[in-house]
Design a protein around this motif. Structure first.
Motif, PDB file in Angstrom:
ATOM      1  N   ALA A 281       0.836  -1.208   0.000  1.00  0.00           N
ATOM      2  CA  ALA A 281       0.000   0.000   0.000  1.00  0.00           C
ATOM      3  C   ALA A 281       0.868   1.255   0.000  1.00  0.00           C
ATOM      4  CB  ALA A 281      -0.923   0.001   1.214  1.00  0.00           C
ATOM      5  N   ILE A 282       1.925   1.253   0.808  1.00  0.00           N
ATOM      6  CA  ILE A 282       2.842   2.407   0.863  1.00  0.00           C
ATOM      7  C   ILE A 282       3.491   2.632  -0.497  1.00  0.00           C
ATOM      8  CG2 ILE A 282       4.993   3.257   1.865  1.00  0.00           C
ATOM      9  CD1 ILE A 282       4.184   1.737   4.454  1.00  0.00           C
ATOM     10  N   LEU A 283       3.971   1.550  -1.111  1.00  0.00           N
ATOM     11  CA  LEU A 283       4.629   1.667  -2.418  1.00  0.00           C
ATOM     12  C   LEU A 283       3.650   2.099  -3.502  1.00  0.00           C
ATOM     13  CD1 LEU A 283       6.875  -1.541  -2.295  1.00  0.00           C
ATOM     14  CD2 LEU A 283       7.594   0.840  -1.992  1.00  0.00           C
ATOM     15  N   MET A 284       2.427   1.577  -3.453  1.00  0.00           N
ATOM     16  CA  MET A 284       1.415   1.903  -4.465  1.00  0.00           C
ATOM     17  C   MET A 284       1.048   3.387  -4.386  1.00  0.00           C
ATOM     18  SD  MET A 284      -0.438  -0.323  -6.593  1.00  0.00           S
ATOM     19  CE  MET A 284      -1.057  -1.750  -5.692  1.00  0.00           C
ATOM     20  N   VAL A 285       0.816   3.885  -3.172  1.00  0.00           N
ATOM     21  CA  VAL A 285       0.462   5.293  -3.001  1.00  0.00           C
ATOM     22  C   VAL A 285       1.624   6.193  -3.421  1.00  0.00           C
ATOM     23  CG1 VAL A 285      -0.111   7.074  -1.300  1.00  0.00           C
ATOM     24  CG2 VAL A 285      -1.252   4.847  -1.214  1.00  0.00           C
ATOM     25  N   TRP A 286       2.838   5.790  -3.086  1.00  0.00           N
ATOM     26  CA  TRP A 286       4.016   6.581  -3.472  1.00  0.00           C
ATOM     27  C   TRP A 286       4.102   6.705  -4.992  1.00  0.00           C
ATOM     28  CZ3 TRP A 286       8.212   5.033  -6.478  1.00  0.00           C
ATOM     29  CH2 TRP A 286       9.244   5.981  -6.598  1.00  0.00           C
ATOM     30  N   TYR A 287       3.957   5.602  -5.699  1.00  0.00           N
ATOM     31  CA  TYR A 287       4.067   5.661  -7.159  1.00  0.00           C
ATOM     32  C   TYR A 287       2.948   6.517  -7.744  1.00  0.00           C
ATOM     33  CZ  TYR A 287       4.814   4.432 -11.992  1.00  0.00           C
ATOM     34  OH  TYR A 287       5.063   4.511 -13.340  1.00  0.00           O
ATOM     35  N   LEU A 288       1.738   6.340  -7.246  1.00  0.00           N
ATOM     36  CA  LEU A 288       0.602   7.094  -7.769  1.00  0.00           C
ATOM     37  C   LEU A 288       0.808   8.596  -7.604  1.00  0.00           C
ATOM     38  CD1 LEU A 288      -2.395   7.268  -8.792  1.00  0.00           C
ATOM     39  CD2 LEU A 288      -3.067   7.096  -6.390  1.00  0.00           C
ATOM     40  N   THR A 289       1.223   9.006  -6.421  1.00  0.00           N
ATOM     41  CA  THR A 289       1.288  10.440  -6.117  1.00  0.00           C
ATOM     42  C   THR A 289       2.573  11.106  -6.583  1.00  0.00           C
ATOM     43  OG1 THR A 289       2.145   9.916  -3.903  1.00  0.00           O
ATOM     44  CG2 THR A 289      -0.242  10.203  -4.129  1.00  0.00           C
ATOM     45  N   VAL A 290       3.631  10.327  -6.816  1.00  0.00           N
ATOM     46  CA  VAL A 290       4.934  10.903  -7.174  1.00  0.00           C
ATOM     47  C   VAL A 290       5.321  10.631  -8.624  1.00  0.00           C
ATOM     48  CG1 VAL A 290       7.415  10.911  -6.648  1.00  0.00           C
ATOM     49  CG2 VAL A 290       5.735  10.755  -4.790  1.00  0.00           C
ATOM     50  N   ARG A 291       5.059   9.415  -9.107  1.00  0.00           N
ATOM     51  CA  ARG A 291       5.604   9.003 -10.405  1.00  0.00           C
ATOM     52  C   ARG A 291       4.582   8.940 -11.536  1.00  0.00           C
ATOM     53  NH1 ARG A 291      10.274   6.065 -10.294  1.00  0.00           N
ATOM     54  NH2 ARG A 291      10.119   6.312 -12.564  1.00  0.00           N
ATOM     55  N   SER A 292       3.297   8.837 -11.234  1.00  0.00           N
ATOM     56  CA  SER A 292       2.296   8.695 -12.287  1.00  0.00           C
ATOM     57  C   SER A 292       2.286   9.937 -13.180  1.00  0.00           C
ATOM     58  CB  SER A 292       0.904   8.489 -11.681  1.00  0.00           C
ATOM     59  OG  SER A 292      -0.083   8.517 -12.706  1.00  0.00           O
ATOM     60  N   PRO A 293       2.464   9.788 -14.496  1.00  0.00           N
ATOM     61  CA  PRO A 293       2.499  10.950 -15.393  1.00  0.00           C
ATOM     62  C   PRO A 293       1.206  11.759 -15.380  1.00  0.00           C
ATOM     63  CG  PRO A 293       3.326   8.984 -16.506  1.00  0.00           C
ATOM     64  CD  PRO A 293       2.722   8.523 -15.211  1.00  0.00           C
ATOM     65  N   MET A 294       0.065  11.090 -15.239  1.00  0.00           N
ATOM     66  CA  MET A 294      -1.217  11.775 -15.301  1.00  0.00           C
ATOM     67  C   MET A 294      -1.746  12.194 -13.933  1.00  0.00           C
ATOM     68  SD  MET A 294      -3.188   9.333 -18.038  1.00  0.00           S
ATOM     69  CE  MET A 294      -2.463   8.897 -19.625  1.00  0.00           C
ATOM     70  N   LEU A 295      -1.403  11.437 -12.880  1.00  0.00           N
ATOM     71  CA  LEU A 295      -2.073  11.623 -11.593  1.00  0.00           C
ATOM     72  C   LEU A 295      -1.143  12.026 -10.453  1.00  0.00           C
ATOM     73  CD1 LEU A 295      -4.518   8.566 -11.769  1.00  0.00           C
ATOM     74  CD2 LEU A 295      -5.057  10.973 -12.186  1.00  0.00           C
ATOM     75  N   HIS A 296       0.111  12.373 -10.737  1.00  0.00           N
ATOM     76  CA  HIS A 296       1.013  12.773  -9.656  1.00  0.00           C
ATOM     77  C   HIS A 296       0.509  14.045  -8.997  1.00  0.00           C
ATOM     78  CE1 HIS A 296       2.368  15.172 -13.101  1.00  0.00           C
ATOM     79  NE2 HIS A 296       2.768  16.054 -12.215  1.00  0.00           N
ATOM     80  N   ILE A 297       0.503  14.066  -7.683  1.00  0.00           N
ATOM     81  CA  ILE A 297       0.043  15.254  -6.944  1.00  0.00           C
ATOM     82  C   ILE A 297       1.084  15.732  -5.946  1.00  0.00           C
ATOM     83  CG2 ILE A 297      -2.414  14.720  -7.184  1.00  0.00           C
ATOM     84  CD1 ILE A 297      -2.361  13.560  -4.356  1.00  0.00           C
ATOM     85  N   PHE A 298       2.199  15.006  -5.829  1.00  0.00           N
ATOM     86  CA  PHE A 298       3.246  15.380  -4.874  1.00  0.00           C
ATOM     87  C   PHE A 298       3.860  16.719  -5.289  1.00  0.00           C
ATOM     88  CE2 PHE A 298       7.606  15.359  -3.232  1.00  0.00           C
ATOM     89  CZ  PHE A 298       7.362  15.100  -1.899  1.00  0.00           C
ATOM     90  N   GLY A 299       3.909  17.654  -4.347  1.00  0.00           N
ATOM     91  CA  GLY A 299       4.475  18.968  -4.627  1.00  0.00           C
ATOM     92  C   GLY A 299       3.535  19.894  -5.362  1.00  0.00           C
ATOM     93  N   GLU A 300       2.317  19.442  -5.625  1.00  0.00           N
ATOM     94  CA  GLU A 300       1.337  20.245  -6.343  1.00  0.00           C
ATOM     95  C   GLU A 300       0.304  20.760  -5.353  1.00  0.00           C
ATOM     96  OE1 GLU A 300      -0.444  19.228 -10.474  1.00  0.00           O
ATOM     97  OE2 GLU A 300      -1.907  18.516  -9.023  1.00  0.00           O
ATOM     98  N   SER A 301      -0.007  22.038  -5.413  1.00  0.00           N
ATOM     99  CA  SER A 301      -0.990  22.600  -4.489  1.00  0.00           C
ATOM    100  C   SER A 301      -2.389  22.149  -4.880  1.00  0.00           C
ATOM    101  CB  SER A 301      -0.927  24.134  -4.511  1.00  0.00           C
ATOM    102  OG  SER A 301      -1.208  24.621  -5.815  1.00  0.00           O
ATOM    103  N   GLY A 302      -3.245  22.050  -3.890  1.00  0.00           N
ATOM    104  CA  GLY A 302      -4.611  21.607  -4.146  1.00  0.00           C
ATOM    105  C   GLY A 302      -5.268  21.163  -2.858  1.00  0.00           C
ATOM    106  N   SER A 303      -6.570  21.307  -2.790  1.00  0.00           N
ATOM    107  CA  SER A 303      -7.309  20.974  -1.576  1.00  0.00           C
ATOM    108  C   SER A 303      -7.666  19.488  -1.534  1.00  0.00           C
ATOM    109  CB  SER A 303      -8.592  21.805  -1.514  1.00  0.00           C
ATOM    110  OG  SER A 303      -9.400  21.398  -0.431  1.00  0.00           O
ATOM    111  N   PHE A 304      -7.614  18.938  -0.317  1.00  0.00           N
ATOM    112  CA  PHE A 304      -8.038  17.560  -0.087  1.00  0.00           C
ATOM    113  C   PHE A 304      -9.461  17.510   0.472  1.00  0.00           C
ATOM    114  CE2 PHE A 304      -3.555  17.036  -0.537  1.00  0.00           C
ATOM    115  CZ  PHE A 304      -3.351  15.734  -0.958  1.00  0.00           C
ATOM    116  N   ARG A 305     -10.106  18.666   0.528  1.00  0.00           N
ATOM    117  CA  ARG A 305     -11.476  18.712   1.019  1.00  0.00           C
ATOM    118  C   ARG A 305     -12.414  18.092  -0.016  1.00  0.00           C
ATOM    119  NH1 ARG A 305     -15.767  22.220   0.579  1.00  0.00           N
ATOM    120  NH2 ARG A 305     -14.515  23.664  -0.696  1.00  0.00           N
TER     121      ARG A 305
END
Length: 480
Positions: free
Chosen positions: A236-260
C-alpha cells in the motif's frame, strides 16, 4: 519488453482520447496489453491466499476451518472498500478519457480524504464484531478463538488495505496496469516470507543434507493474518508513493490543491459506488448465509468449502483481470465520447474472458485432486474438495461473461441495473437452491446450486451487454 509494452499501451489509449480510428487488430492488442498485467495481478492475489491456505492447512483441519469460517466476512469488507474506491476511480477514468488531467488529480486528492475516513469506520466495525462473529456464523466452539483473532487482525489494518485498493484502482483507470501487477506479485512474495516466519515455530530443516535452524514465531492462524496484513501494508505504501509521485497523469506530490471533499464529486462517487457496495454487501451476506448452511455439515465440509473457493479462484481471477481492463477501456472510451468503440470493447473483453476462463475450467476439472492436495493433507478434505471443484468447473465460461460484463458496466458508470441483477441471481437462485439441496446432497448440493446460478447470471449479463436501450441510452457520443 515491459517498457515497450507500456509505451504501446499509452499510444493506443491516446488514440481513444484523440478520436483516431482504431482497427480491430489495434483494439485486440490494447485489450491484451491491459488484460495481461491485470490477470497477473489477480493471479498473484489468489496465489497469496493459496499459499496462506497451504501453510495453515498443514496445521490441521481446525486451523483451516477457523480461517474459512470468517473468509466470507472478510470478502464483504473487501468488496465494500473496492466499491468505494471505484466510485472515485471511474470518475478519474472519464476525465482522463476527456483529456482533463487537472480535474482528474483534483478528484484523486478528494478520494484520499474520503477513503481514509470510510476505512476507519469499517475498521472500527470490524474490531467490535470480531469477538461474536464466529458464534454468529455457527462455527464450532473449538475454532471460535482463532477465527476471532484472525478477523481482529484483519480489521486493524483495513485503512492500509483501502489505500492499496484506491491507488491500484486509480493507476489501472489511468491505463497503468503494470505497476499494480508488479506490486501485487511483490505482495505475494512478502506474504510467503512473513508467513514462513510467523506461522511456524522454530524448527530445523535439512538443506542439501545440512541441518539449519530456522527461527519462527509459532503464531499459527494469527501468524497467517499478520503475515498477510504486513505484506498488504508495505505494498500500500509503495502503491500510493508511485501514484502520487511518479504517475504521469495523476502525480500530486508537490502540487498545491485541496483535499477537502466536494459535494458534487462525492455525489458522483456515491452514484457509482453505492449500488456496487450494496450489491457486495448483499452478495457477501448471501455467501455468509451459505457458510451458515455449510457450517453444520462439519469441520471437514467447512475446510473443503474454503479450500475449494480458493482453488476455484485460480479460474476466475483471470476473468477479474480482464474485467479491470474492460473498466479502463469503457471509462476512457466514454470520456472521449466514442460510443461505437465503447460497445466493441465490451464485446471483445467479454468474449476474451469466456475463452480464457473456459480453458481454465477444463484445467480445474482435470487437476482438481492435485490442486486440493497442495492445501490439505487430510484425505476426507481432499476427496470432498475435488468433487465440488469438478461441479463448479462447468460454470466457468458463463461466470466469465458475468464478471467481465459487470466490469464493463462499471466503466460506463451504469451500476444500478447490473447490481440488481446480481442480487436477484444470488438470492433468488443460489441461496434458494442451496437451502433445498444441502440437506440431501450436503456440500455437493451447495456447489451444484452455485454452478446453476453462475450459468444463469452469465446469460443475464450477456443480455444486458447486447441490449442498447438498457445500457447505452443517453450516453453522449462524439465519434464512433
Amino acid at each position: 519488453m515491459i517498457d515497450h509494452g507500456h509505451k504501446s499501451t499509452d499510444a493506443l489509449l491516446a488514440m481513444i482520447r484523440d478520436g483516431k480510428s482504431m482497427s480491430l487488430r489495434q483494439q485486440l492488442r490494447l485489450t491484451a496489453l491491459l488484460s495481461f498485467p491485470a490477470i497477473i495481478a489477480q493471479l498473484s492475489s489468489i496465489a497469496m491466499q493459496y499459499i496462506d491456505a497451504s501453510m495453515v492447512g498443514s496445521l490441521g483441519a481446525n486451523a483451516s476451518a477457523s480461517i474459512g469460517l470468517v473468509s466470507t466476512t472478510t470478502w464483504l469488507f473487501w468488496g465494500v472498500m473496492s466499491a468505494a474506491s471505484t466510485g472515485f476511480s471511474v470518475q478519474v477514468a472519464h476525465l482522463i478519457g476527456a483529456g482533463d488531467f487537472v480535474k482528474a488529480r483534483r478528484v484523486l486528492r478528494q478520494s484520499f480524504t474520503a477513503m481514509l475516513l470510510f476505512s476507519a469506520i469499517l475498521a472500527t466495525i470490524g474490531i467490535i464484531i470480531s469477538t461474536p462473529l464466529p458464534s454468529w456464523l455457527r462455527g464450532h466452539e473449538s475454532i471460535h478463538h482463532e477465527s476471532s483473532r484472525y478477523f481482529l487482525i484483519f480489521s486493524l489494518f483495513l485503512p492500509a488495505l483501502q489505500l492499496s485498493f484506491l491507488a491500484g484502482s486509480m493507476l489501472r483507470c489511468s491505463g497503468n496496469m503494470r505497476i499494480p501487477s508488479m506490486l501485487n506479485v511483490l505482495m505475494c512474495i512478502l506474504d510467503v516470507i512473513f508467513n514462513f516466519i510467523l506461522i511456524f515455530p522454530t524448527r530445523t530443516l535439512s538443506i542439501f543434507g545440512n541441518p539449519i535452524t530456522i527461527w519462527g514465531a509459532g503464531l499459527g492462524v494469527e501468524g497467517a493474518a499478520l503475515g498477510t496484513v504486513l505484506a498488504e501494508t508495505i505494498v500500500a505504501i509503495l502503491m500510493v508513493w508511485y501514484l502520487t509521485v511518479r504517475s504521469p497523469m495523476l502525480h500530486i506530490f508537490g502540487e498545491s490543491g485541496s483535499f477537502r471533499v466536494h459535494l458534487d464529486t462525492l455525489r458522483q462517487a456515491v452514484n457509482i459506488g453505492l449500488p456496487m457496495g450494496l450489491e457486495h454487501m448483499a452478495i457477501c451476506s448471501a455467501q455468509i448465509l451459505i457458510t451458515v448452511i455449510v457450517a453444520p455439515l462439519g469441520v471437514v465440509a467447512i475446510a473443503a468449502n474454503a479450500f475449494a473457493i480458493i482453488a476455484e479462484s485460480l479460474c476466475y481471477m483471470p476473468g477479474y483481470g480482464i474485467a479491470e481492463a474492460s473498466t479502463t477501456l469503457a471509462g476512457q472510451s466514454l470520456g472521449a465520447g466514442r460510443i461505437g468503440l465503447l460497445r466493441r470493447f465490451g464485446n471483445i473483453t467479454a468474449l476474451s474472458g469466456m475463452v480464457v476462463m473456459g480453458i481454465m475450467g477444463v484445467a480445474l476439472y482435470a487437476f482438481a485432486p492435485q490442486i486440493i492436495s497442495v492445501m490439505s493433507p487430510v484425505a476426507d478434505i481432499r476427496a470432498l474438495g475435488s468433487s465440488i471443484l469438478r461441479i463448479e468447473a462447468w460454470a466457468e465460461p458463463m461466470f466469465a461473461a458475468a464478471i467481465v460484463a459487470y466490469g464493463f458496466f462499471v466503466g460506463i458508470g451504469r451500476t444500478i441495473l447490473p447490481s440488481a441483477m446480481n442480487l436477484i441471481s444470488i438470492w433468488g437462485v443460489r441461496l434458494t437452491l442451496a437451502a433445498i439441496l444441502a440437506p440431501s446432497m450436503g456440500l455437493k448440493g451447495v456447489w451444484l446450486a452455485m454452478c446453476i446460478e453462475l450459468c444463469f447470471r452469465g446469460a443475464v449479463f450477456l443480455t444486458l451487454l447486447w441490449h442498447p436501450t438498457l445500457m447505452y441510452k443517453n450516453l453522449k457520443q462524439k465519434t464512433s
